[in-house]
Design a protein around this motif. Structure first.
Motif, mmCIF file in Angstrom:
data_model
loop_
_atom_site.group_PDB
_atom_site.id
_atom_site.type_symbol
_atom_site.label_atom_id
_atom_site.label_comp_id
_atom_site.label_asym_id
_atom_site.label_seq_id
_atom_site.Cartn_x
_atom_site.Cartn_y
_atom_site.Cartn_z
ATOM 1 N N ASP A 242 1.042 -1.345 0.211
ATOM 2 C CA ASP A 242 -0.035 -0.052 0.020
ATOM 3 C C ASP A 242 1.130 1.044 0.125
ATOM 4 O O ASP A 242 2.035 1.038 0.689
ATOM 5 N N SER A 243 0.308 2.333 -0.632
ATOM 6 C CA SER A 243 1.110 3.575 -0.603
ATOM 7 C C SER A 243 0.335 4.821 -0.842
ATOM 8 O O SER A 243 -0.871 4.616 -1.150
ATOM 9 N N VAL A 244 0.788 5.850 -0.387
ATOM 10 C CA VAL A 244 0.032 7.131 -0.634
ATOM 11 C C VAL A 244 0.942 7.804 -1.634
ATOM 12 O O VAL A 244 2.319 8.201 -1.389
ATOM 13 N N VAL A 245 0.547 8.251 -2.590
ATOM 14 C CA VAL A 245 1.165 9.106 -3.772
ATOM 15 C C VAL A 245 0.579 10.505 -3.542
ATOM 16 O O VAL A 245 -0.591 10.733 -3.931
ATOM 17 N N MET A 246 1.586 11.478 -3.312
ATOM 18 C CA MET A 246 1.174 12.945 -3.338
ATOM 19 C C MET A 246 2.167 13.813 -4.061
ATOM 20 O O MET A 246 3.410 13.531 -4.392
ATOM 21 N N GLU A 247 1.603 14.973 -4.120
ATOM 22 C CA GLU A 247 2.674 15.967 -4.756
ATOM 23 C C GLU A 247 3.919 16.252 -3.821
ATOM 24 O O GLU A 247 3.646 16.608 -2.627
ATOM 25 N N HIS A 248 4.907 16.298 -4.218
ATOM 26 C CA HIS A 248 6.175 16.642 -3.361
ATOM 27 C C HIS A 248 6.006 18.062 -2.898
ATOM 28 O O HIS A 248 5.693 18.894 -3.518
ATOM 29 N N PRO A 249 6.303 18.362 -1.526
ATOM 30 C CA PRO A 249 5.866 19.511 -1.000
ATOM 31 C C PRO A 249 6.733 20.889 -1.644
ATOM 32 O O PRO A 249 6.334 21.945 -1.780
ATOM 33 N N THR A 250 7.945 20.466 -2.028
ATOM 34 C CA THR A 250 8.752 21.399 -2.633
ATOM 35 C C THR A 250 9.171 21.380 -3.966
ATOM 36 O O THR A 250 9.808 22.359 -4.748
ATOM 37 N N LEU A 251 9.253 20.154 -4.604
ATOM 38 C CA LEU A 251 9.620 19.982 -5.886
ATOM 39 C C LEU A 251 8.593 19.675 -6.966
ATOM 40 O O LEU A 251 7.812 19.029 -6.263
ATOM 41 N N PRO A 252 8.813 19.732 -8.244
ATOM 42 C CA PRO A 252 7.572 19.501 -9.167
ATOM 43 C C PRO A 252 7.685 18.126 -9.615
ATOM 44 O O PRO A 252 7.641 17.760 -10.698
ATOM 45 N N VAL A 256 6.205 9.455 -3.316
ATOM 46 C CA VAL A 256 5.553 7.966 -3.063
ATOM 47 C C VAL A 256 6.036 7.728 -1.667
ATOM 48 O O VAL A 256 7.053 7.653 -1.090
ATOM 49 N N ILE A 257 4.782 7.360 -0.842
ATOM 50 C CA ILE A 257 5.103 7.084 0.723
ATOM 51 C C ILE A 257 4.585 5.926 0.913
ATOM 52 O O ILE A 257 3.088 5.585 0.773
ATOM 53 N N PRO A 258 5.417 4.955 1.195
ATOM 54 C CA PRO A 258 4.842 3.707 1.414
ATOM 55 C C PRO A 258 3.914 3.689 2.698
ATOM 56 O O PRO A 258 4.372 4.308 3.599
ATOM 57 N N ALA A 259 2.521 2.828 2.970
ATOM 58 C CA ALA A 259 1.981 2.787 3.914
ATOM 59 C C ALA A 259 1.637 1.407 4.447
ATOM 60 O O ALA A 259 0.522 0.960 4.685
ATOM 61 N N VAL A 260 2.808 0.933 4.736
ATOM 62 C CA VAL A 260 2.644 -0.532 5.055
ATOM 63 C C VAL A 260 2.661 -0.565 6.635
ATOM 64 O O VAL A 260 3.417 0.124 7.256
ATOM 65 N N VAL A 261 1.715 -1.477 7.213
ATOM 66 C CA VAL A 261 1.547 -1.556 8.589
ATOM 67 C C VAL A 261 1.735 -3.126 8.882
ATOM 68 O O VAL A 261 1.291 -3.960 8.395
ATOM 69 N N ARG A 262 2.649 -3.414 9.886
ATOM 70 C CA ARG A 262 3.028 -4.580 10.287
ATOM 71 C C ARG A 262 2.475 -5.017 11.832
ATOM 72 O O ARG A 262 2.515 -3.974 12.716
ATOM 73 N N ASN A 263 1.885 -6.177 12.038
ATOM 74 C CA ASN A 263 1.212 -6.401 13.005
ATOM 75 C C ASN A 263 2.071 -7.531 13.607
ATOM 76 O O ASN A 263 2.508 -8.318 13.065
ATOM 77 N N VAL A 264 1.814 -7.714 14.968
ATOM 78 C CA VAL A 264 2.396 -9.117 15.529
ATOM 79 C C VAL A 264 0.953 -9.997 15.832
ATOM 80 O O VAL A 264 0.076 -9.471 16.682
ATOM 81 N N ASN A 265 0.783 -11.246 15.368
ATOM 82 C CA ASN A 265 -0.414 -11.977 15.598
ATOM 83 C C ASN A 265 -0.538 -12.506 16.690
ATOM 84 O O ASN A 265 0.462 -12.533 17.469
ATOM 85 N N ASN A 266 -1.576 -13.304 16.884
ATOM 86 C CA ASN A 266 -1.777 -14.120 18.207
ATOM 87 C C ASN A 266 -0.519 -14.936 18.557
ATOM 88 O O ASN A 266 -0.331 -15.335 19.769
ATOM 89 N N ASN A 267 0.178 -15.600 17.756
ATOM 90 C CA ASN A 267 1.328 -16.495 17.870
ATOM 91 C C ASN A 267 2.514 -15.927 18.172
ATOM 92 O O ASN A 267 3.487 -16.390 18.533
ATOM 93 N N GLY A 268 2.397 -14.430 18.052
ATOM 94 C CA GLY A 268 3.694 -13.784 18.392
ATOM 95 C C GLY A 268 4.626 -13.516 16.986
ATOM 96 O O GLY A 268 5.896 -13.095 17.124
ATOM 97 N N ASN A 269 4.106 -14.009 15.845
ATOM 98 C CA ASN A 269 4.633 -13.641 14.715
ATOM 99 C C ASN A 269 4.413 -12.288 13.963
ATOM 100 O O ASN A 269 3.285 -11.842 14.063
#
Lengths: 278, 356, 311
Positions: A242-252, A256-269
């Protein structure tokens, strides 16, 4: 000035690259991006002629690649390899000077030495001139190799455009030097050199490339300006994140900003979060 | 000699720190070798003073006796010249092989040539006694060398062909093939040792230990082209060898025809080593140690490394030969044993210092 | 500047040296005007003219021994490492091992004549000696009494002591005849196996066509091993099949393996009749195998050991 038509590369039963085509005009920077194993280096090597193409043609300056005389081609085309195997005690200056080989008849001239020096200055490796190459850090070695490659096509020959091929030129470099290297590529492009580079960092591609080619598993998924190619859907398709793509604040250019979230599941992995397409 | 003249005649730029070191080493070796030659003329079981040597060379009658003159011209001169040729040939071939295999520890024997020559020599010693030489008795003296050389060439040809993949020479495959062929040669020699008589075994052993003692003018004239051509030609390939150190693909990108280069290097080193081994037996470590030592002093640029290797290789072999002729005079130690005695500790030191 | 300057220099160096050589070649090989010389036919059937035998280098133990037996040792200026009899010979300057001579080493002794067998080498060195003006006489080295006679005769001729030579040959013939008469009446010919170890390495057994084989026959024995020629490594099966009554070794080898007990430890030896009866005999190397002036003595000594009851 570089035209790649429908090239396929197979190794045994495996298809490394399937029916890829691209063009690089003089003065533009084209970036090849994709996940690991997508075939980026394969594409670049096929363009160089390092690996055999199963199908397809490569044209440089409208001439079929195999028709080029080796030495004449070396004067207009330079290739930066992904990694270097040099373990002999050459000095940094000697390595840079090796880039002038295709231009030297007999012995190197003062002009050749000057070009090697200038190339080292351009890649900010001039303070390393008398150091021995095997003793350098990875980043320093990469900058030395880049100087060599640039020295090879430093001056424009009379009737040809020049081509610069870079295979992951920023892999060992720190942030400042990554940008310095690509600025240098951009500068060469502004002088009329066609630059084709493999990049891992999408934002570097976005900032410096005129066009981006995206590969996935040997297939060319899309091609175009960074603005056209970089969007969440394409990135999800090619990189499976997943990612978010937006206009660079200072450059034309897009950011690309990756939006990956990592969880620890019930087994501890560790596991990738909801919303990731695997 | 002014600095400008020096820079003009040398094949490399001498304006950097490493460049000036190269100049010093090159000139030093250019002085060392003739000096060693001159000393070798005078030293040995028969003493000839330097003054007498000069007198003989310039034919100043009355300052020397005829035995010294005969000894100098018939024995010492060919021997010293053969030592120069063999030393130069082995060292230049070693440096080239190390460049080609991109490994500073590569030895010229890796492509099977030395053991191939040794095997042919052993075969000839065991089976060649029955061949009659009534028609050309002089041929008998050189029969061993004449047989050893093509034997070595054959071994290298096999190794080279085995190393071909899809029409290109694959260097790692060639290396493995060389190791395999050498092992085969050695085991065949073992079988020959088994079936040989005592006398034949001694002859085989002494031949493999290496000696410059058999040098005659005829042998020198026959051997010289096979060594001089590579020693002169290989330095011309120096810039391409420099490029191939970056990697084969990189060398191709720089405009080097790597296939052509590999073929030339294999052929030329085979010629030089084959002729050296055929005329002087197996002399080890010169090809390994000399280029390595020089790289420590002057770097890896083949344009200066190859000529300096030739000079230092020749000097080293002359020094070893001097020792072989003087330590147990009037008998002689095999020169190959002396180069190994010097070479092995040096090689071990190199390995240890590489690790740290 | 395609050619490196160095290569130009070395080519010039070589060319000038060649010029010196060419000028040297133009000198005629100095020949002393000789009024008389001895013409000897060597082992190859070639005639060799010996003009001066005042300084002699002898190569090979039996050749040196012959020179001493002819009382001509005053002419000797050097020998090789295999010349170990008589002891005085070992005190002379040594020119190296006979198969790996050094031309310079030989020449440093300023010899006028080199006496050698065809084993002397390497061939290039022999050529170098000849081209340096030294007369080289290759003596026959057949391993039988006739070979010994020829060796003595030719050496005597070359050194100008023919009378002494004939005397030695006569003595040799008498000794052989005497031994023969004693062993003629022996009841049987014992089986003998000759074992040799190369410098302490693996033991080898002599087949036919060797010096040892000949000596065994001359001393009234039979070679226990006749299946092959020359030497082959000792195997237990071969030893047991051969079933020798005696094991014969050169003295040096016998000592180096540790005497009788050492020999009995060799593979298969203990199972042979010789091993069971501890009949291990040793004779001095040169005496046994040299086929020189002491051949008669050697045959007698061996015969005594094989047929003690006849003496």
């Amino acid at each position: 000035m570089l035209e790649v038509k429908n090239i396929t590369v197979k190794a045994g039963n495996k298809t490394l690259l399937d029916n890829a085509s691209l063009k690089t005009e003089a003065g533009e920077v084209v970036a090849i991006v994709g996940a690991n194993g997508a075939g980026k280096s394969t594409l670049l090597k096929a363009v160089c002629g390092d690996i055999k193409r199963t199908q397809g043609d490569v044209f440089i300056n409208n001439k079929y690649l195999e028709d080029w005389d080796r030495c004449k081609l070396a004067r207009v085309r330079a290739v930066l390899p992904q990694s270097s195997v040099l373990s002999f005690p050459f000095t940094v200056f000697e390595v840079a000077l090796l880039g002038r080989n295709p231009h030297i008849r007999g012995r190197e001239t003062k002009r050749d030495c000057d070009i090697a020096h200038e190339a080292l200055c351009a890649t900010e490796a001039d303070h390393l001139t008398e150091r021995f190459y095997p003793t350098l850090s990875g980043g320093e070695q990469q900058r030395t190799q880049l100087a060599r490659v640039l020295a090879q096509i430093w001056e424009k020959p009379e009737s040809s455009e020049r081509l610069l091929l870079l295979d992951e030129p920023t892999s060992s470099l720190d942030l400042a030097h990554q940008h310095a290297t690509l600025s240098l590529a951009r500068k060469f492009a502004n002088e009329g050199v066609g630059v084709l580079t493999v990049l891992h960092d999408l934002n570097l591609a976005s900032q410096y490339a005129d066009r981006v080619v995206m590969l996935k598993r040997g297939h060319l998924i899309c091609e175009g300006s960074p603005r056209k190619v970089f969007n969440s859907e394409t990135i999800r398709e090619v990189f499976s994140i997943d990612s978010v793509v937006m206009e660079h604040p200072t450059l034309p250019c897009p950011l690309v900003i990756p939006a990956v979230v990592r969880n620890v599941n019930n087994n501890g992995n560790l596991q990738l979060a909801v919303g990731v397409v695997s | 000699m002014t600095k400008e003249t020096l820079i003009r005649i040398l094949p490399f730029q001498a304006n950097s720190a490493s460049g000036s070191r190269s100049v010093i080493v090159f000139c030093g070796l250019c002085v060392l070798l003739p000096a060693l030659c001159f000393i070798s003329f005078g030293v040995g079981a028969v003493k000839i003073t330097p003054f007498e040597v000069l007198a003989i060379l310039f034919q100043k009658q009355g300052s020397f006796d005829s035995q010294q003159e005969t000894l100098l011209f018939a024995i010492r001169l060919p021997r010293v010249l053969l030592g120069v040729l063999v030393g130069a040939g082995l060292a230049v071939s070693g440096a080239t092989m190390q460049g080609l295999f991109r490994n500073p520890l590569a030895d010229p024997g890796l492509i099977g040539i030395s053991t191939g020559c040794a095997l042919s020599a052993a075969v000839w010693i065991v089976f060649g006694e029955t061949v009659s030489f009534k028609l050309a008795p002089l041929l008998k003296t050189f029969s061993l060398s004449l047989v050893a050389f093509p034997g070595g060439l054959l071994a290298t040809l096999i190794v080279y062909r085995l190393g071909q993949r899809e029409g290109r020479t694959d260097v790692p495959t060639m290396l493995l093939a060389g190791v395999a062929v050498s092992a085969l040669n050695i085991s065949l020699m073992g079988i020959l040792s088994f079936i040989s008589t005592d006398a034949q075994l001694r002859n085989i052993t002494f031949w493999t230990l290496g000696s410059l003692g058999g040098a005659t003018w005829t042998m020198l004239i026959v051997t010289a082209p096979f060594i001089l051509i590579p020693v002169i030609w290989l330095p011309k390939l120096a810039r391409s060898l420099n490029a191939i150190l970056l990697g084969e693909a990189e060398a191709e990108h720089l405009g080097v025809n790597t296939e052509n280069l590999k073929r030339k290097c294999v052929v030329l080193t085979t010629m030089a080593i084959g002729a050296s081994v055929a005329s002087a037996g197996m002399i080890g470590f010169v090809g390994l140690v000399v280029p390595h030592l020089l790289r420590l002093l002057i770097g890896a640029d083949h344009r200066v490394l190859l000529p300096c290797s030739a000079l230092l290789g020749a000097s080293l072999l002359l020094m070893a030969d001097l020792s072989s002729r003087t330590i147990v005079a009037p008998a002689e130690l095999p020169v190959g044993s002396i180069t190994t005695l010097i070479g092995v500790p040096f090689f071990l030191w190199l390995l240890i210092s590489r690790k740290s | 500047m395609k050619l490196l300057l160095l290569k130009k220099i070395s080519l010039i160096f070589l060319a000038s040296l060649t010029l010196f050589f060419v000028s040297a070649c133009r000198r005629q090989a100095s020949s002393n005007s000789i009024s008389k010389y001895v013409s000897v036919v060597d082992s190859d059937g070639k005639e060799v003219a010996i003009t001066d035998s005042s300084r002699v280098v002898s190569i090979s133990g039996s050749v040196t021994e012959t020179v001493y037996a002819l009382s001509a040792e005053s002419k000797l200026v050097g020998t090789d490492t295999s010349s170990i009899y008589p002891e005085a010979a070992t005190k002379l300057p040594q020119v190296g091992y006979m198969r790996q001579l050094s031309a310079e080493g030989v020449l440093s002794l300023k010899p006028t004549l080199v006496l050698a067998t065809k084993d002397a080498g390497p061939p290039a060195v022999i050529e170098q000696l000849k081209s340096s003006g030294v007369t080289v006489l290759i003596l026959p080295s057949e391993t039988n009494p006739e070979g010994a006679r020829k060796k003595i005769k030719l050496t005597a001729q070359a050194l100008g002591v023919e009378a002494k030579g004939d005397e030695l040959i006569k003595k040799l013939d008498e000794q052989i005849k005497e031994t023969n008469s004693k062993i003629e009446t022996a009841k049987s010919k014992p089986r003998v196996m000759f074992v040799y170890a190369r410098g302490g390495g693996a033991p080898n057994v002599s087949g036919t066509k060797t010096a040892a084989d000949e000596m065994i026959r001359l001393a009234g024995g039979v070679n226990a091993v006749t299946e092959y020629e020359n030497y082959k490594p000792l195997t237990p099966e071969a030893a047991v099949t051969a079933a020798p009554d005696f094991i014969l070794l050169p003295k040096l080898v016998f000592d180096s393996v540790g005497g009788t007990d050492g020999v009995l430890k060799m593979p298969g030896i203990a199972l042979t009749p010789a091993g069971k009866n501890r009949r291990i005999i040793a004779i001095d190397d040169l005496l046994l195998l040299g086929f020189g002036p002491r051949t008669g003595e050697g045959i007698k000594e061996l015969a005594k050991l094989l047929h003690p009851e006849q003496f």
